[in-house]
Design a protein around this motif. Sequence first.
Motif, short mmCIF file in Angstrom:
data_model
loop_
_atom_site.label_atom_id
_atom_site.label_comp_id
_atom_site.label_asym_id
_atom_site.label_seq_id
_atom_site.Cartn_x
_atom_site.Cartn_y
_atom_site.Cartn_z
N ALA A 426 0.83 -1.21 0.00
CA ALA A 426 0.00 0.00 0.00
C ALA A 426 0.86 1.26 0.00
CB ALA A 426 -0.93 -0.01 1.21
N VAL A 427 1.96 1.25 0.76
CA VAL A 427 2.84 2.42 0.84
C VAL A 427 3.56 2.65 -0.49
CG1 VAL A 427 4.91 3.34 1.95
CG2 VAL A 427 3.13 2.27 3.33
N VAL A 428 4.02 1.58 -1.12
CA VAL A 428 4.69 1.72 -2.42
C VAL A 428 3.73 2.29 -3.45
CG1 VAL A 428 5.71 0.43 -4.34
CG2 VAL A 428 6.42 -0.07 -1.99
N GLY A 429 2.49 1.81 -3.45
CA GLY A 429 1.50 2.35 -4.36
C GLY A 429 1.25 3.83 -4.14
N MET A 430 1.13 4.23 -2.87
CA MET A 430 0.93 5.64 -2.53
C MET A 430 2.11 6.48 -2.99
SD MET A 430 1.05 7.47 1.18
CE MET A 430 2.85 7.43 1.04
N ALA A 431 3.33 6.01 -2.72
CA ALA A 431 4.53 6.76 -3.10
C ALA A 431 4.62 6.93 -4.61
CB ALA A 431 5.78 6.06 -2.57
N ALA A 432 4.25 5.88 -5.36
CA ALA A 432 4.29 5.97 -6.82
C ALA A 432 3.32 7.03 -7.33
CB ALA A 432 3.96 4.61 -7.43
N VAL A 433 2.13 7.08 -6.76
CA VAL A 433 1.14 8.09 -7.16
C VAL A 433 1.64 9.49 -6.82
CG1 VAL A 433 -1.18 8.96 -6.71
CG2 VAL A 433 -0.81 6.51 -7.00
N MET A 434 2.25 9.66 -5.66
CA MET A 434 2.76 10.98 -5.27
C MET A 434 3.90 11.43 -6.17
SD MET A 434 2.61 10.77 -1.09
CE MET A 434 3.08 12.49 -0.84
N GLU A 435 4.79 10.51 -6.53
CA GLU A 435 5.89 10.86 -7.41
C GLU A 435 5.38 11.24 -8.80
OE1 GLU A 435 8.94 11.53 -7.27
OE2 GLU A 435 9.46 10.95 -5.24
N LEU A 436 4.39 10.51 -9.30
CA LEU A 436 3.80 10.85 -10.59
C LEU A 436 3.14 12.23 -10.51
CD1 LEU A 436 3.01 10.07 -13.46
CD2 LEU A 436 0.97 8.94 -12.51
N THR A 437 2.48 12.52 -9.42
CA THR A 437 1.87 13.83 -9.23
C THR A 437 2.93 14.93 -9.24
OG1 THR A 437 0.09 12.83 -7.92
CG2 THR A 437 0.41 15.22 -7.71
N ARG A 438 4.04 14.67 -8.57
CA ARG A 438 5.12 15.67 -8.55
C ARG A 438 5.62 15.96 -9.96
NH1 ARG A 438 8.70 18.01 -5.43
NH2 ARG A 438 8.05 17.02 -3.51
N LEU A 439 5.78 14.91 -10.76
CA LEU A 439 6.23 15.10 -12.15
C LEU A 439 5.22 15.93 -12.95
CD1 LEU A 439 7.66 11.55 -12.96
CD2 LEU A 439 8.95 13.65 -12.56
N LEU A 440 3.94 15.67 -12.74
CA LEU A 440 2.90 16.39 -13.48
C LEU A 440 2.82 17.85 -13.05
CD1 LEU A 440 0.07 13.69 -13.46
CD2 LEU A 440 1.56 14.32 -15.36
N LEU A 441 3.18 18.12 -11.77
CA LEU A 441 3.10 19.49 -11.26
C LEU A 441 4.37 20.30 -11.54
CD1 LEU A 441 1.45 18.91 -7.75
CD2 LEU A 441 0.35 19.76 -9.82
N ALA A 442 5.41 19.62 -12.03
CA ALA A 442 6.71 20.28 -12.19
C ALA A 442 6.64 21.53 -13.04
CB ALA A 442 7.71 19.29 -12.78
N GLY A 443 5.86 21.50 -14.12
CA GLY A 443 5.80 22.68 -15.00
C GLY A 443 4.52 23.46 -14.88
N SER A 444 3.79 23.24 -13.78
CA SER A 444 2.47 23.89 -13.63
C SER A 444 2.54 25.32 -13.13
CB SER A 444 1.61 23.06 -12.68
OG SER A 444 2.17 23.09 -11.36
N GLY A 445 3.68 25.72 -12.57
CA GLY A 445 3.80 27.05 -12.02
C GLY A 445 3.21 27.22 -10.63
N LEU A 446 2.75 26.13 -10.02
CA LEU A 446 2.19 26.21 -8.66
C LEU A 446 3.29 26.52 -7.66
CD1 LEU A 446 -0.27 23.17 -8.50
CD2 LEU A 446 -0.86 25.59 -8.66
N GLY A 447 2.96 27.31 -6.63
CA GLY A 447 3.90 27.62 -5.57
C GLY A 447 4.09 26.45 -4.64
N PRO A 448 5.07 26.54 -3.72
CA PRO A 448 5.34 25.41 -2.81
C PRO A 448 4.17 25.05 -1.91
CG PRO A 448 6.57 27.37 -2.17
CD PRO A 448 6.01 27.65 -3.51
N THR A 449 3.39 26.03 -1.46
CA THR A 449 2.25 25.74 -0.59
C THR A 449 1.21 24.91 -1.32
OG1 THR A 449 2.58 27.80 0.64
CG2 THR A 449 0.44 26.72 0.85
#
Length: 496
Positions: A426-449
Amino acid sequence: MNDGLFGVLRGRVLRGLAWKGGSSLARQLLRIAVTVVLARLLSPHDYGVAGMVIVFAALVEIFGDLALGAALVQRPELSDDDRSTAFWLSVGAGLVFTLVGLAVAAPLAAFYGTPTVRPLFMVMSLSFLITAVGSTQAALLIRVMDFRSLELRLTCGAVAGAAVALVLAWQGAGPWALIGQQVTAATVATVLVWRFSSWRPRFVFSRASLRDLASFSGRVFGTRLLFYANRNADNMLVGRFVGAGALGAYTIAYNIMLLPSNQISAPVQEVLYPTFSRMQDDAPRVARAWLSVNRIVASISLPALAGMVIVAPEFVTVVLGPKWHPAVRVIQILAWVGMLQSLQGLNSSVLQARNRTRELLRYGVIVCTASLTAFVVGLHWGLIGVAVAYAVSSTLVEPYYSWLTARALGISVFAFPRALVGVAQAVVGMAAVMELTRLLLAGSGLGPTARLLALIVIGGIAYAPLALWRIPELRVFANRFRRSRTANIAVEPALQ
């Protein structure tokens, strides 16, 4: 399942867990809020100087009762001579160690090369006597599982300590804010434990009682000293050879690493130790409870720390402030150590309850030796080197702790990792989803908060169904909650 966790956690145990869980959560929320405010009011140097002193705070608990409290809880029968002997010995030890602390304050300041450490350590040394005065009463409350009184006194102490810390920090007292917090919390907790405990010591000191208690507590005391060295040697070495600023960053990272262990494993351990002691001769029952409770602890601590690895850059920037940026990499490395340690919290309770203190002491020698060696080697590469060395030594040594516990319970050593397979998935699955989200947000211009909030929310949404699918205890809790809700809904029309 009914023979495992829910076959054990009944009555006072459930109430104890409720009190421990609720009050620990309240204290943790308070601690987080105070830490965030203090991180804004104090500098890394202030934290580092205070850390040079607070590194000795754990010794207060160790020397406060010389591990006699553990013996009072574990013994099947106790006489009043046992209780009074333990009290006077604890108070005497507390007084001696307070005087020793006052005497070594100057050499300690010279060791660090920081003169301001001396008065801080002198005040901190008073905690030895303050804690010793209430240690026997606290152990007796644990023995009868009166966790309501125990938690009320700790929570009141935490609130009082937080208030003192904030006032002192606001007034520019620097490291004194953190020392004042520690001493105030200890004082209030000791005053209240006398208020909640009806037992009072008699002027009795029995050599027979001392011999009986010391046969158990001696090895536990030695183990606690070794665990203390394992937990604090890195802080001492970083403060001495890398500097106060680096120690401040390391302390923040270390405290985050310890959150699951301190706030989840430690409360559960305190509640279950007297329970395990009462059924110490029923090894299969203890084994089932050990595996089941560890699975629940892992289901909370592992995703929290794995998530921290991913969100650490945003967390430090948003919550602590840019000045704490050097702590990011250390937090990510020590999170792995926190995962390992959060899974070991019940081991000492099981070994003590089964009177396997000799094995416990042997493990203490091994883990302390491995950690000290790793810290000395890691110093050559600075702060990151120490953190990496700690992670490597923990990975090599912690499994031995689980093996000792499994052997004491007469079960296969592979039963422990098998019990955690579902949590890991379950933890590995969660981490994979979070890492994919980080990649998708990389060029979004969103601030750190915004990135921090998005990662936390998406990680939680991903983990919840995976955990319910792979962790049986959580399914049981969910089904019970669903049946309870259904029953309440069915009753409401009849009451109208």
